[in-house]
Design a protein around this motif. Structure first.
Motif, PDB file in Angstrom:
ATOM      1  N   GLY A 176       0.648  -1.058   0.085  1.00  0.00           N
ATOM      2  CA  GLY A 176       0.157  -0.214  -0.036  1.00  0.00           C
ATOM      3  C   GLY A 176       0.983   0.969   0.106  1.00  0.00           C
ATOM      4  O   GLY A 176       0.479   2.366   0.116  1.00  0.00           O
ATOM      5  N   ALA A 177       1.814   0.769  -0.066  1.00  0.00           N
ATOM      6  CA  ALA A 177       3.516   2.422   0.550  1.00  0.00           C
ATOM      7  C   ALA A 177       2.764   2.885  -1.473  1.00  0.00           C
ATOM      8  O   ALA A 177       2.759   2.832  -2.048  1.00  0.00           O
ATOM      9  CB  ALA A 177       4.471   2.066   0.367  1.00  0.00           C
ATOM     10  N   LYS A 178       3.116   4.739  -0.908  1.00  0.00           N
ATOM     11  CA  LYS A 178       3.198   5.247  -2.782  1.00  0.00           C
ATOM     12  C   LYS A 178       4.405   5.213  -3.482  1.00  0.00           C
ATOM     13  O   LYS A 178       5.514   5.137  -2.637  1.00  0.00           O
ATOM     14  CB  LYS A 178       3.116   6.811  -1.841  1.00  0.00           C
ATOM     15  N   THR A 179       3.959   5.749  -4.207  1.00  0.00           N
ATOM     16  CA  THR A 179       5.138   5.915  -5.728  1.00  0.00           C
ATOM     17  C   THR A 179       6.623   6.276  -4.729  1.00  0.00           C
ATOM     18  O   THR A 179       5.892   7.243  -4.235  1.00  0.00           O
ATOM     19  CB  THR A 179       4.400   6.089  -7.030  1.00  0.00           C
ATOM     20  N   GLY A 180       7.391   6.381  -5.327  1.00  0.00           N
ATOM     21  CA  GLY A 180       8.505   7.143  -5.097  1.00  0.00           C
ATOM     22  C   GLY A 180       9.204   6.851  -4.075  1.00  0.00           C
ATOM     23  O   GLY A 180       9.740   7.943  -3.394  1.00  0.00           O
ATOM     24  N   SER A 181       8.534   5.835  -3.269  1.00  0.00           N
ATOM     25  CA  SER A 181       9.260   6.066  -1.832  1.00  0.00           C
ATOM     26  C   SER A 181      10.260   4.869  -1.955  1.00  0.00           C
ATOM     27  O   SER A 181      10.956   4.686  -2.290  1.00  0.00           O
ATOM     28  CB  SER A 181       8.301   5.135  -1.220  1.00  0.00           C
ATOM     29  N   ALA A 182      11.018   5.104   0.151  1.00  0.00           N
ATOM     30  CA  ALA A 182      12.549   4.698   0.269  1.00  0.00           C
ATOM     31  C   ALA A 182      11.318   3.275   1.314  1.00  0.00           C
ATOM     32  O   ALA A 182      10.637   3.064   2.865  1.00  0.00           O
ATOM     33  CB  ALA A 182      12.987   4.919   0.731  1.00  0.00           C
ATOM     34  N   PHE A 183      12.534   2.353   1.283  1.00  0.00           N
ATOM     35  CA  PHE A 183      12.040   1.086   2.412  1.00  0.00           C
ATOM     36  C   PHE A 183      13.609   0.722   2.859  1.00  0.00           C
ATOM     37  O   PHE A 183      14.546   0.189   1.809  1.00  0.00           O
ATOM     38  CB  PHE A 183      11.859   0.036   1.263  1.00  0.00           C
ATOM     39  N   VAL A 184      13.677   0.573   3.890  1.00  0.00           N
ATOM     40  CA  VAL A 184      14.649  -0.169   4.347  1.00  0.00           C
ATOM     41  C   VAL A 184      14.227  -1.342   5.783  1.00  0.00           C
ATOM     42  O   VAL A 184      13.463  -0.569   6.799  1.00  0.00           O
ATOM     43  CB  VAL A 184      15.509   1.668   6.105  1.00  0.00           C
ATOM     44  N   VAL A 185      15.082  -2.493   5.456  1.00  0.00           N
ATOM     45  CA  VAL A 185      14.470  -3.304   6.504  1.00  0.00           C
ATOM     46  C   VAL A 185      15.224  -3.988   7.426  1.00  0.00           C
ATOM     47  O   VAL A 185      16.149  -4.036   7.154  1.00  0.00           O
ATOM     48  CB  VAL A 185      14.312  -4.398   5.475  1.00  0.00           C
ATOM     49  N   LEU A 186      15.306  -3.543   8.352  1.00  0.00           N
ATOM     50  CA  LEU A 186      15.630  -3.960   9.762  1.00  0.00           C
ATOM     51  C   LEU A 186      15.284  -4.581  10.660  1.00  0.00           C
ATOM     52  O   LEU A 186      15.407  -3.973  11.360  1.00  0.00           O
ATOM     53  CB  LEU A 186      16.782  -2.939   9.828  1.00  0.00           C
ATOM     54  N   THR A 187      14.489  -5.441  10.431  1.00  0.00           N
ATOM     55  CA  THR A 187      13.961  -6.327  11.598  1.00  0.00           C
ATOM     56  C   THR A 187      14.626  -7.567  12.750  1.00  0.00           C
ATOM     57  O   THR A 187      15.821  -7.804  11.984  1.00  0.00           O
ATOM     58  CB  THR A 187      12.809  -6.950  11.230  1.00  0.00           C
ATOM     59  N   HIS A 188      14.343  -8.012  13.292  1.00  0.00           N
ATOM     60  CA  HIS A 188      14.629  -8.274  14.360  1.00  0.00           C
ATOM     61  C   HIS A 188      14.973 -10.567  14.151  1.00  0.00           C
ATOM     62  O   HIS A 188      15.334 -10.978  14.315  1.00  0.00           O
ATOM     63  CB  HIS A 188      14.344  -8.458  15.876  1.00  0.00           C
TER      64      HIS A 188
END
Length: 283
Positions: A176-188
């Motif tokens: 559902g994220a909008k276009t032109g976004s950034a994603f940083v994945v750092l879960t446990h």
């Protein structure tokens, strides 16, 4: 007192009896800020900035003189940014100062809120030490940070000024994220990292796709992703925030990732400009 640009426009307006607008109408040559930059000034506080230094000090002084006089007239200042004012940018600016009535104050508040809404979203998955540090760092930049986790107690550690989302299925937030976004994945959880990152990489409108980890983790993810049918693995930034610094403190990692994302968004903006110019040339 200085209010944070991002969150406090309503608090600023509520705390002040009278407010003046300071706005750069024209900027030539080397200047601290561009035409259109604006700030609000009361007798005791300011909201936003037109670039600081002696230029801003002069503008604040004029604004407070206007506030004290209660004059409805506006002031225009043509200021060369040279040694005469102790500011050696070399350019010049025209600054307009005026009092704002209630209707104009509301218009400025809506403008500030609209500007924030238009900023790119940074989706940060994982509210651990690095995730919280990154959310705070990003909140000071021209981004909207969104901190996402499955753990309510970890989300509670982040400042209330940051948007937080508690969910049992964080990967669904990617869709559902909008276009032109950034994603940083750092879960446990490495498996959860892989699941979220896969969702990110199947999109074709992402400016920055990052996953925390080493070259070994990247290689492991690549093998897994290829089995899952993910083709654009080269888009993944892992490790993130590459630097010669051997400093793994969360705040340092957050600063490096933030800097890297700024470069990605700058490149993205340049590409959009070039593509638009090419389209106009073809038309």
């Amino acid at each position: 007192m200085m209010y944070k640009q991002r969150h406090d426009v309503r608090a600023f307006l509520k705390s002040c009896r009278a407010i003046a607008l300071v706005e750069i109408d024209e900027a030539k040559g080397s200047t601290p800020r561009e035409a259109g930059a604006w700030m609000l000034v009361s007798n005791s506080s300011i909201f936003r900035t037109i670039g600081g230094g002696q230029l801003e000090n002069m503008a604040i002084e004029k604004a407070r003189q206007l506030l004290s006089s209660s004059s409805n007239e506006h002031i225009e200042m043509d200021i060369p940014l040279g040694p005469d004012i102790g500011q050696c940018c070399g350019g010049s600016v025209r600054v307009r100062v005026k009092l704002l009535d209630a209707k104009e104050q509301e218009a400025r508040a809506k403008l500030a809120e609209h500007e924030i809404e238009q900023l790119p979203n940074i989706y940060i998955f994982g509210a651990g030490h690095v995730g919280n540090a990154l959310a705070e760092a990003v909140s000071l930049l021209p981004f909207n940070p969104i901190l996402i986790d499955t753990r309510a107690d970890m989300l509670a550690l982040a400042p209330d000024t940051i948007e937080k989302r508690l969910t049992a299925m964080p990967e669904a937030e990617v869709r559902g994220a909008k276009t032109g976004s950034a994603f940083v994945v750092l879960t446990h959880d490495h498996a959860l990292d892989f699941l979220i990152t896969r969702e990110v990489l199947v999109r074709n409108d992402v400016v920055y796709a990052g996953m925390i980890g080493s070259k070994t983790k990247r290689a492991t993810f690549k093998k897994w992703a290829e089995r899952e049918g993910v083709s654009n693995i080269d888009q993944l930034v892992c490790p993130m925030g590459r630097s010669s610094l051997n400093d793994k403190r969360p705040e340092v990692i957050a600063a490096l990732i933030s800097s890297q994302m700024l470069e990605y968004f700058s490149d993205f903006a340049d590409k959009k400009t070039d593509d638009a110019a090419t389209t106009m040339a073809v038309d």
